[in-house]
Design a protein around this motif. Structure first.
Motif, PDB file in Angstrom:
ATOM      1  N   ARG A   1     -16.394  20.427 -29.386  1.00 15.29           N
ATOM      2  CA  ARG A   1     -15.409  19.987 -30.404  1.00 15.29           C
ATOM      3  C   ARG A   1     -16.276  20.032 -31.948  1.00 15.29           C
ATOM      4  N   LYS A   2     -17.549  19.300 -31.946  1.00 20.57           N
ATOM      5  CA  LYS A   2     -18.126  18.909 -33.083  1.00 20.57           C
ATOM      6  C   LYS A   2     -18.632  20.378 -33.517  1.00 20.57           C
ATOM      7  N   ASN A   3     -19.134  21.215 -32.609  1.00 19.92           N
ATOM      8  CA  ASN A   3     -19.658  22.511 -33.032  1.00 19.92           C
ATOM      9  C   ASN A   3     -18.799  23.519 -32.875  1.00 19.92           C
ATOM     10  N   LYS A   4     -17.565  23.365 -32.656  1.00 16.85           N
ATOM     11  CA  LYS A   4     -16.564  24.569 -32.622  1.00 16.85           C
ATOM     12  C   LYS A   4     -16.890  25.622 -31.741  1.00 16.85           C
ATOM     13  N   LYS A   5     -17.201  25.020 -30.652  1.00 18.23           N
ATOM     14  CA  LYS A   5     -17.589  25.936 -29.400  1.00 18.23           C
ATOM     15  C   LYS A   5     -16.317  26.494 -28.446  1.00 18.23           C
ATOM     16  N   GLY A   6     -15.127  25.836 -28.663  1.00 21.40           N
ATOM     17  CA  GLY A   6     -14.085  26.027 -28.018  1.00 21.40           C
ATOM     18  C   GLY A   6     -13.547  25.275 -26.827  1.00 21.40           C
ATOM     19  N   ASN A   7     -13.031  25.803 -26.081  1.00 23.27           N
ATOM     20  CA  ASN A   7     -12.885  25.044 -24.805  1.00 23.27           C
ATOM     21  C   ASN A   7     -13.596  25.276 -23.828  1.00 23.27           C
ATOM     22  N   ALA A   8     -13.314  24.563 -22.721  1.00 25.42           N
ATOM     23  CA  ALA A   8     -14.404  24.361 -21.404  1.00 25.42           C
ATOM     24  C   ALA A   8     -14.721  26.174 -20.996  1.00 25.42           C
ATOM     25  N   PHE A   9     -13.502  26.893 -20.860  1.00 25.42           N
ATOM     26  CA  PHE A   9     -13.844  28.311 -20.524  1.00 25.42           C
ATOM     27  C   PHE A   9     -14.738  29.030 -21.445  1.00 25.42           C
ATOM     28  N   ASN A  10     -14.583  28.610 -22.809  1.00 27.61           N
ATOM     29  CA  ASN A  10     -15.626  29.528 -23.891  1.00 27.61           C
ATOM     30  C   ASN A  10     -16.804  28.944 -23.490  1.00 27.61           C
ATOM     31  N   MET A  11     -17.261  27.911 -23.382  1.00 25.24           N
ATOM     32  CA  MET A  11     -18.275  27.298 -23.276  1.00 25.24           C
ATOM     33  C   MET A  11     -18.974  27.651 -22.017  1.00 25.24           C
TER      34      MET A  11
END
Lengths: 73, 275
Positions: free
Chosen positions: B210-220
């Motif tokens: 969330r802090k680094n705007k990486k998206g949801n778990a699937f995006n990560m």
């Protein structure tokens, strides 16, 4: 006609599911959907038993079994 | 309990579901540990899982082996004691990035230096998750955290290089996305007679994501899929490794094991006493 997937069943434990959506994202046949913050096996007939959901689920809430069992939830 | 056979066999199912946030990579990595133990067919009573403090360190609480939840950073010190007392046990240590490289950094390098037969698995999520998202020694430079609101100015540790430099005899890295590779590395680590270090890159959608705007778990997960390259591929085509995260087996070089060397000393002493 029989195939090796005949006896397999995709099962889930909805109590353990946190609705993170990882299984839905990785499902290649769109068998799974998210409804009310829980994963739902919406189209079981589409499942090809690739095992991606079971491999990636952090909560052990979805799995494939070799048949005989009914989904209790 | 409504769960798979392998879950029923190796987990304390009455304690599930676990405390981790939705999409946390730790659950996936914990499953790779379980599958590796299952594949090797180890007796549950011969396995000890030790952890320190942190999100990752909750794992042994759910695993049905001999387990020990110890103090922050000291998991390897406790594990060393267990291994010295009973060298026949398979000792697995599960630590987080802060646990292993910040407060437990010295324990890590000295356990590696001694080459004691412990399989150390680090669930690295690049952040202190349990305490609210402070940056850790593995948070990448310029990334954001609760305590780095304008970007992190530190340079992160390369934990695998650190462990190898300190003397670990088996070193590898995989991610929560590369779960089959992670399982294979843990199997090899458990078979290695000496200090094995396996870094599992985990994902923290709640704080780091969330802090680094990486998206949801699937995006990560997808980020790991697109940005990790196996060392074997890079060795053949070095250009494929540019700006990528290296994964795979980095080092495997046997050295004398600590408890065996200690047994030699004990035997020598016994002989002297006999004379």
């Amino acid at each position: 006609m029989s195939n090796k997937n005949d006896n397999k069943v995709l099962l889930q434990n909805k109590d353990w599911c946190k609705g993170c959506g990882v299984c839905v994202g990785f499902c290649p046949t769109k068998t799974l959907i998210i409804e009310n913050d829980k994963c739902i096996i919406a189209y079981p007939e589409k499942c090809i038993f690739c095992g991606q959901c079971e491999l990636r689920c952090p909560d052990n809430a979805i799995w494939i079994t070799a048949g005989g069992k009914e989904n209790e939830q | 309990m409504n769960c798979s056979d392998i879950t029923k066999k190796y987990y304390r199912v009455q304690k599930l579901t676990h405390i981790w946030c939705p999409g946390c990579g730790h659950g996936t990595l914990m499953n790779t540990v379980i599958r590796a133990i299952d594949k090797l067919g180890l007796n549950k009573d011969d396995v000890v899982v030790v952890s320190g403090i942190g999100c990752s360190s909750r794992a042994p609480g759910y695993m049905d082996f001999n387990t020990l939840h110890t103090t922050h950073g000291r998991a390897l010190a406790f594990a060393t004691g267990i291994k010295m007392a009973n060298p026949k046990l398979h000792v697995i240590v599960i630590m987080g990035d802060g646990d292993s490289s910040a407060i437990g950094g010295n324990h890590l390098i000295h356990a590696a230096r001694r080459n004691i037969d412990i399989t150390t698995i680090v669930f690295n999520n690049n952040i202190y998750g349990m305490t609210g998202g402070q940056y850790s020694p593995t948070t990448p430079t310029a990334d954001f955290a609760t305590t780095a609101p304008f970007g992190n100015i530190d340079v992160p540790f390369d934990l695998c290089k650190l462990a190898q430099g300190a003397g670990a005899t088996f070193v590898g890295r995989a991610t929560a996305y590369h779960a089959p590779l992670m399982q294979k590395l843990i199997e090899k680590g458990l078979q290695n007679k000496g200090f094995s270090f396996i870094e599992g890159l985990s994902l923290c959608p709640t704080y780091y994501g969330r802090k680094n705007k990486k998206g949801n778990a699937f995006n990560m997960h997808s980020y790991f899929k697109d940005n990790c390259v196996d060392l074997k591929v890079v060795q053949k085509n070095p250009e494929k490794g540019e700006n990528k995260i290296l994964i795979g087996e980095f080092f495997n070089g046997p050295k004398p094991e600590y408890t065996e060397s200690y047994q030699v000393i004990v035997d020598k002493f016994k002989e002297l006493r006999r004379d």
